[in-house]
Scaffold this motif. Sequence first.
Motif, PDB file in Angstrom:
ATOM      1  N   GLU A   1     -31.891  -4.368  38.773  1.00 36.41           N
ATOM      2  CA  GLU A   1     -32.947  -3.594  38.125  1.00 36.41           C
ATOM      3  C   GLU A   1     -32.505  -2.159  37.852  1.00 36.41           C
ATOM      4  O   GLU A   1     -32.979  -1.517  36.906  1.00 36.41           O
ATOM      5  CB  GLU A   1     -34.217  -3.600  38.978  1.00 36.41           C
TER       6      GLU A   1
ATOM      7  N   LEU B   1     -29.877  -1.123  36.600  1.00 33.62           N
ATOM      8  CA  LEU B   1     -29.215  -0.998  35.304  1.00 33.62           C
ATOM      9  C   LEU B   1     -30.225  -0.705  34.201  1.00 33.62           C
ATOM     10  O   LEU B   1     -29.963   0.087  33.290  1.00 33.62           O
ATOM     11  CB  LEU B   1     -28.440  -2.272  34.971  1.00 33.62           C
ATOM     12  N   LYS B   2     -31.380  -1.343  34.277  1.00 29.62           N
ATOM     13  CA  LYS B   2     -32.430  -1.087  33.289  1.00 29.62           C
ATOM     14  C   LYS B   2     -32.998   0.317  33.468  1.00 29.62           C
ATOM     15  O   LYS B   2     -33.274   1.022  32.484  1.00 29.62           O
ATOM     16  CB  LYS B   2     -33.541  -2.123  33.427  1.00 29.62           C
ATOM     17  N   ALA B   3     -33.160   0.737  34.713  1.00 24.94           N
ATOM     18  CA  ALA B   3     -33.723   2.054  34.992  1.00 24.94           C
ATOM     19  C   ALA B   3     -32.806   3.170  34.501  1.00 24.94           C
ATOM     20  O   ALA B   3     -33.269   4.239  34.094  1.00 24.94           O
ATOM     21  CB  ALA B   3     -33.987   2.202  36.489  1.00 24.94           C
TER      22      ALA B   3
ATOM     23  N   ALA C   1     -30.139   0.471  29.860  1.00 21.61           N
ATOM     24  CA  ALA C   1     -29.374  -0.772  29.842  1.00 21.61           C
ATOM     25  C   ALA C   1     -28.066  -0.616  29.060  1.00 21.61           C
ATOM     26  O   ALA C   1     -28.068  -0.121  27.927  1.00 21.61           O
ATOM     27  CB  ALA C   1     -30.209  -1.890  29.220  1.00 21.61           C
TER      28      ALA C   1
ATOM     29  N   GLY D   1     -30.967 -10.218  31.350  1.00 22.98           N
ATOM     30  CA  GLY D   1     -31.082  -8.805  31.026  1.00 22.98           C
ATOM     31  C   GLY D   1     -30.937  -8.505  29.543  1.00 22.98           C
ATOM     32  O   GLY D   1     -30.473  -9.354  28.773  1.00 22.98           O
ATOM     33  N   PRO D   2     -31.305  -7.291  29.120  1.00 22.43           N
ATOM     34  CA  PRO D   2     -31.227  -6.889  27.702  1.00 22.43           C
ATOM     35  C   PRO D   2     -29.835  -6.409  27.321  1.00 22.43           C
ATOM     36  O   PRO D   2     -29.668  -5.321  26.788  1.00 22.43           O
ATOM     37  CB  PRO D   2     -32.258  -5.759  27.627  1.00 22.43           C
ATOM     38  N   TRP D   3     -28.831  -7.218  27.594  1.00 26.38           N
ATOM     39  CA  TRP D   3     -27.450  -6.850  27.337  1.00 26.38           C
ATOM     40  C   TRP D   3     -26.629  -8.101  27.060  1.00 26.38           C
ATOM     41  O   TRP D   3     -27.048  -9.220  27.344  1.00 26.38           O
ATOM     42  CB  TRP D   3     -26.868  -6.120  28.546  1.00 26.38           C
TER      43      TRP D   3
ATOM     44  N   ASP E   1     -30.842 -12.161  37.070  1.00 27.86           N
ATOM     45  CA  ASP E   1     -30.789 -10.763  36.631  1.00 27.86           C
ATOM     46  C   ASP E   1     -29.750 -10.567  35.535  1.00 27.86           C
ATOM     47  O   ASP E   1     -29.993  -9.884  34.539  1.00 27.86           O
ATOM     48  CB  ASP E   1     -30.455  -9.853  37.812  1.00 27.86           C
TER      49      ASP E   1
END
Length: 226
Positions: A122, A124-126, A129, A163-165, A159
């Motif tokens: 998480e 990484l998103k914070a 991303a 994720g958005p990657w 995760d």
Amino acid sequence: MILEALHFSAALAVSSLRKPREIAGSVGLWSRARRCAKAWAPHEENCQGFIEEKVGQIVERRSVAVLGSGLLRDVPLDYLAKAFQTVTLYDLVHLPSARMKVRRLGRENVSLVERDLAGGLEFLKAEGAPDLVISACLLSQMALHASDPAAVVRRHLADLLGGPWVTCLITDTGYEIRNRTGEVVGTGDLLGGEPPPPAFRAWEWTVAPFGEVTRDTETVHRVIAV
């Protein structure tokens, strides 16, 4: 043993997390990598080649996160530093040998972060991303040291793949112990019984060649790249 002791002392002195057991494990891996360099070379070449293939498929190349950067033997660090604006290397321990590789690279866009990645991604998103997240031979190591290996594997895969990657996963999934006639005398699972995702590529990694653990056996890991 003297080199290992010096490496351990230096790593403990500069570590932000100061985890002696984990540092000792990383130093042991560093020492084995030196002894088994010839046997490990094909695996390291496969890892670096697959990562470069993944990067070649990406249009946006602003940032990349490498999870489990470790000894930086299986990560094409120079290639990543040239391809991305920022490169962040995450691991529980960064040994002096890895820090020296980054320093010798002479690029200000590469940073080292010590972090326990078993706690999830998480963060990484914070932090914004990245365009690419590489999990580099990390998953089985986290499973090995977990009280509930299957749960750690499930969480990391969820995760990472959700994720958005763009994702690059390289992990060993199991192993065989073979004698000198090629007979398999032992096997093991490295992902806590969890099924791995479908692989784009797969290969074998001779982690312990003959003479490393016993004179008449070798340990060969199965590796997948997703």
